[in-house]
Design an enzyme around this catalytic site. Structure first.
Site, PDB file in Angstrom:
ATOM      1  N   ASP A 120      -9.001   3.867  -1.838  1.00  0.00           N
ATOM      2  CA  ASP A 120      -9.916   4.377  -0.814  1.00  0.00           C
ATOM      3  C   ASP A 120     -11.180   4.931  -1.456  1.00  0.00           C
ATOM      4  O   ASP A 120     -11.260   6.104  -1.826  1.00  0.00           O
ATOM      5  CB  ASP A 120      -9.228   5.468   0.006  1.00  0.00           C
ATOM      6  CG  ASP A 120      -8.023   4.931   0.763  1.00  0.00           C
ATOM      7  OD1 ASP A 120      -7.885   3.709   0.860  1.00  0.00           O
ATOM      8  OD2 ASP A 120      -7.227   5.750   1.250  1.00  0.00           O
ATOM      9  N   ASP A 151       0.854  -1.193   0.000  1.00  0.00           N
ATOM     10  CA  ASP A 151       0.000   0.000   0.000  1.00  0.00           C
ATOM     11  C   ASP A 151       0.895   1.249   0.000  1.00  0.00           C
ATOM     12  O   ASP A 151       2.107   1.181   0.169  1.00  0.00           O
ATOM     13  CB  ASP A 151      -0.878  -0.036   1.252  1.00  0.00           C
ATOM     14  CG  ASP A 151      -2.010   0.970   1.211  1.00  0.00           C
ATOM     15  OD1 ASP A 151      -2.242   1.601   0.152  1.00  0.00           O
ATOM     16  OD2 ASP A 151      -2.679   1.143   2.252  1.00  0.00           O
ATOM     17  N   GLU A 182       2.675   5.083  -4.072  1.00  0.00           N
ATOM     18  CA  GLU A 182       2.618   6.001  -5.221  1.00  0.00           C
ATOM     19  C   GLU A 182       3.878   6.876  -5.395  1.00  0.00           C
ATOM     20  O   GLU A 182       4.114   7.266  -6.540  1.00  0.00           O
ATOM     21  CB  GLU A 182       1.395   6.930  -5.095  1.00  0.00           C
ATOM     22  CG  GLU A 182       0.074   6.230  -5.207  1.00  0.00           C
ATOM     23  CD  GLU A 182      -0.283   5.427  -3.958  1.00  0.00           C
ATOM     24  OE1 GLU A 182      -0.940   4.377  -4.102  1.00  0.00           O
ATOM     25  OE2 GLU A 182       0.114   5.830  -2.859  1.00  0.00           O
TER      26      GLU A 182
END
Length: 908
Positions: free
Chosen positions: A550, A427, A430
């Site tokens: 999300d 997770d 990015e």
């Protein structure tokens, strides 16, 4: 690079003073000054800028053009600086043919060739010399699929500056475009004219519409209906730099802040062909273990509610202070955790934990100590770049560094010895950062680990603007507000291994982490890795599954989830899904009902919520539990079918979940459809996506469609039609198309349990037809082997066939490598045939030419007339026939047939 001849610098100097002029436009294009064919069939040419200006920086004077038909259906056009190497997606991360290095001195004395076409089997590239432009057209129908020739009204000439590249193509207004992600497309899967699409990986919640999100996929599919026939192709611009792509309906323009133009054109001509050709370049999707097809979140309560459950997921609460590869000694003491894991592993369940890339800056933290000793972090001015995420201050590993990959593998090995995990959920890659700019840990102040939602930056930070990489002249629409590139991520002037700038490599961070994680898991236990990654890039599907980040517990997020899922199939990442019932905030009961009815058919199916949100397990509401039992119960029965689609994806790139136009490209009505989808080529899901609805309007392409929850119901759509279907709160409409053989099993609460149950086949013919033909396939293997393939002694593949005609029904199989299936004792116990004319009753059943109906009392044959959902005057009666008690070995060829006792040609 060849050394230039002595007189060449004089040549350039004269040109600089005599021909270059200032211009008020962004660029006036280039002219072709040389092109030659190479021994390998490629073409190499050189371009010279026509006029220099300083808008967004100075033009690069000379460019090198490389053109090659790499396959019969793939054309590459690569344009870069003729004299200096520029950043490209690393060839070791995404293996592909590398153009020869520029040899610019060889251009002197050459002139453009007179032939202005480069011809391949299907794609033809033509070009103009001055100003230079190129076009790609089909040989088969002459249709131009890409054309950079400037139009004064639509777009200008090609521009190539150090930090600004621009190129455009004209498009027919009736083209249907898909792709260019990752973003949440409010208007559905089809790209909308007069929209811009920004590609730059960001930790931006998926609730933000038409904004750059977690992944970067600069590819689009173009579907056109020409002369009564559909033609699909795709265009990839392989470039990891930030970009805006403007789609105006009649044209499409790329505005990129670095790198090169590296175009790949895939000829198709069907949508499925296009994805097959694309994934042959970027890598076929990863094989997934069988258990990964159904995943959930808590154990005993799910079993008590009789809701299927296969995988336990742990978010960061299992960690000690949110530090990677640690255990919380209070909530997750190792002794108790090992007892729990031993219990669920014996049941056949799996355990997956989250891992964020940020490594906590903590001198007593062993993972940090080893990382520092191995010098694995991304740097800024010679020191590790400091950021903040959940552990507090962190450094980020540099996965472009081979030493980092070795260190990462060792840390995963150490953690696996501590806790026997079955996969990793990566997770925040990015990369996400709670701070922006150049930061330091404040003196006298403790920067705590993340506590509670909405964590704020606690570091002392200042903006970084002193380099040209932190503030490029062209501002892409980052986060939808033209935010600075370093906003809430790594500063773009930070650098990786070998001096690679974050400016260039930013959007491949998650991709490089997935590759390193895949390598690590494979080496640790030798099993088929399962990795779930939030950030993705071109080629990520070869290593990881993806969830869409999300999302919100809203009806709009439910609707958008379908478009995002379908896009990722086009991107070559078929194992994809959204958090069922939304990540946050509280989700209404009705919405959660409808979401599980969709989510049960996502390729990747998971119920997951924010730690601070109210609990959303599917057993929390009675109606949701019933919906879950219905929808997930069907999913577990379909696991053999879904796993076969996983195999097909791995072998050919075919998406698991597909837009309807993949199977029905001749039916233009479905080109913009985003509220229904297919699993494989023939199983259609038509969910309720709006509040308060107990009916759903579904589009049925031409043919016969059978309801999977009540196979006596059939929708016959002669030319395609919309049908209003009943959809009570706990039910979802799932229909199977004609000419299909669907393998199923009896289901269960765990996939390990479901795999041991007998098989059944559902065979569909056109309703009431006197003649018909159906096919299907089934792949089975030892699903934790690293490779998914035939030839290893641990797999079986079965082609299934059926026909009806001359009053007879026949079914047969052709088995490849049946030993594995035979060793498991798998049998086909039941066959259900839909759409038979007349009663379909069997006078006598034959197996491999021998009658079996009188040999055993086990065989039961039943038949029932089917009900047309919409009145169809003149349609023949249609019957469902079910044959139970069969014991057909999956691993052995079989041939079953019978004569129908009577044929009734009556009509409704």
């Amino acid at each position: 690079m060849a050394s230039p001849k002595p007189h060449f610098s004089v040549f350039v100097l004269i040109l600089c003073f005599s021909t270059f002029q200032c211009s008020n436009t962004i660029g006036n294009g280039y002219r072709l000054i040389s092109i030659d064919k190479s021994d390998d069939g490629s073409f190499i040419g050189y371009l010279q800028v026509k006029q220099i200006n300083q808008i967004y920086g100075s033009d690069i004077i000379f460019l090198r053009l490389f053109v090659k038909h790499e396959t019969d259906n793939r054309l590459r056009v690569h344009i870069t600086d003729a004299k200096n190497q520029r950043w490209e997606v690393p060839y070791n991360l995404l293996p592909r043919e590398q153009p020869p290095p520029p040899a610019f001195g060889e251009v002197i004395g050459k002139s453009p060739v007179t032939v202005q076409e480069i011809t391949g089997s299907e794609l033809i590239l033509s070009y103009t010399i001055d100003p230079f432009s190129f076009a790609v057209r089909r040989r088969s129908n002459g249709e131009t699929i890409f054309n950079t020739t400037s139009s004064d009204e639509a777009f200008g000439e090609m521009v190539f500056k150090d930090r600004y590249l621009e190129i455009s193509t004209s498009l027919p207004k009736d083209a249907s475009l898909y792709g260019l992600g990752e973003n949440s497309q409010a208007n559905g899967i089809k790209l909308m004219p007069n929209e811009s699409y920004t590609l730059f990986t960001e930790d931006v919640s998926a609730v933000h519409l038409n904004t750059d999100l977690y992944g970067s996929h600069p590819i689009y599919m173009d579907l056109r209906y020409i002369g009564g026939k559909p033609y699909a192709h795709s265009v990839l611009l392989l470039n990891s730099n930030g970009m805006d792509v403007f789609y105006r309906g009649s044209s499409l323009t790329y505005k990129v802040i670095g790198g090169v133009f590296d175009f790949y054109f895939f000829a198709g001509s069907s949508p499925l062909n296009v994805v097959e050709q694309y994934t042959s370049l970027i890598g076929r999707p990863a094989p997934m273990p069988y258990w990964s097809l159904v995943v959930e979140d808590v154990v005993d309560s799910y079993h008590k509610a009789k809701i299927p459950l296969d995988v336990i997921w742990n978010d960061a609460d299992y960690m000690d202070g949110y530090k990677d590869f640690t255990l919380n000694p209070v909530n997750f003491p190792r002794g108790k955790l090992l007892v729990f894991l031993d219990r669920i592993h014996k049941m056949g369940m799996k355990y997956i934990v989250i891992s964020d890339p940020g490594i906590g800056v903590n001198a007593s933290y062993c993972v940090y100590q080893r990382a520092m000793a191995n010098d694995v972090f991304i740097k800024y001015e010679g020191k590790p770049f400091l950021a903040q995420v959940w552990p507090g201050p962190v450094y980020f590993p540099d996965f472009l560094n081979p030493k980092t990959v070795s260190w990462w593998t060792d840390e995963i090995r150490r953690f696996h010895e501590l806790v026997p995990i079955d996969g990793l959920w990566i997770d925040m890659n990015e990369v996400s950062n709670f701070c922006s700019g150049l930061c330091t840990i404040p003196e006298g102040k403790r920067c705590l680990s993340g506590e509670g939602p909405g964590v704020m930056c606690c570091l002392d930070c200042k903006n970084i603007t002193k380099t040209r990489w932190d503030d490029p002249p062209y501002k892409i629409n980052a986060t939808g507000v033209k935010a600075s590139l370093g906003f809430k991520t790594i500063a773009t002037s930070a650098y990786h291994y070998n001096g690679v700038l974050e400016y260039d490599a930013h959007s491949i961070y998650g991709f490089s982490e997935a590759i390193a994680t895949h390598k690590a898991l494979l080496s640790v236990n030798g099993k088929r890795p399962f990795i779930l990654s939030r950030s993705t890039f071109v080629g990520s599907g070869q290593y990881a599954a993806h969830w869409t980040g999300d999302n919100q517990g809203t009806w709009q997020s439910l609707q958008v989830s379908i478009s995002t899922m379908l896009n990722f199939g086009i991107f070559g990442v078929p194992m994809v899904g959204s958090d069922i019932c939304g990540f946050f905030p509280p989700t209404p009961e009705e919405l959660c009902n409808r979401w599980i009815e969709v989510g049960a058919f996502y390729p990747f199916s998971r119920d997951h919520a924010d730690y601070y949100a109210p609990r959303k397990e599917l057993y929390q509401w009675g109606t949701v539990a019933e919906s879950a039992r219905n929808a997930l119960g069907m999913r577990y029965k379909l696991l053999p079918f879904l796993y076969t689609l996983n195999y097909e994806a791995h072998m050919t790139g075919a998406p698991i979940a597909r837009p309807l136009f993949f199977s029905f490209p001749d039916y233009t009505e479905c080109y913009g459809l985003s509220r229904q989808f297919l699993l494989g080529s023939s199983l259609m899901i038509s969910p309720v996506l709006e509040q308060g609805k107990t009916q759903v309007e579904a589009l049925f392409p031409p043919g016969s469609w059978y309801h999977m929850f009540d196979m006596t119901q059939v929708v016959v759509s002669k030319n395609g039609k919309r049908v209003i279907l009943p959809a009570p709160l706990t039910a979802v409409n799932v229909h199977l198309y004609q000419n299909t053989i669907l393998p199923m099993q009896q289901g269960g609460l765990i996939s390990k349990e479901a795999r041991t149950t007998p098989f059944s086949l559902v065979v569909t013919f056109p309703a009431g037809a006197s003649e018909g033909y159906a096919t299907g396939k089934l792949f089975l293997d030892e699903d934790e082997l690293p490779e998914m393939k035939l030839g290893n002694g641990q797999s079986t593949y079965v082609d299934l066939y059926a026909s009806v005609g001359n009053g007879s029904v026949k079914m047969w199989s052709q088995v490849k490598e049946g030993k594995f299936a035979l060793s498991k004792g798998w049998v086909i116990e039941k066959v259900t045939i839909l759409g038979l004319q007349g009663t379909g009753q069997a006078s006598e059943i034959y197996l491999d030419g021998n009658p079996i109906s009188n040999e055993t009392e086990k065989i039961e044959v039943s038949f029932e007339e089917q009900k047309y959902v919409v009145e169809n005057e003149g349609e023949s009666k249609s019957f469902m026939v079910e044959v139970k008690g069969l014991e057909l070995l999956v691993g052995k060829n079989f041939n079953v047939s019978w004569k129908m006792a009577s044929t009734i040609n009556g009509t409704h």
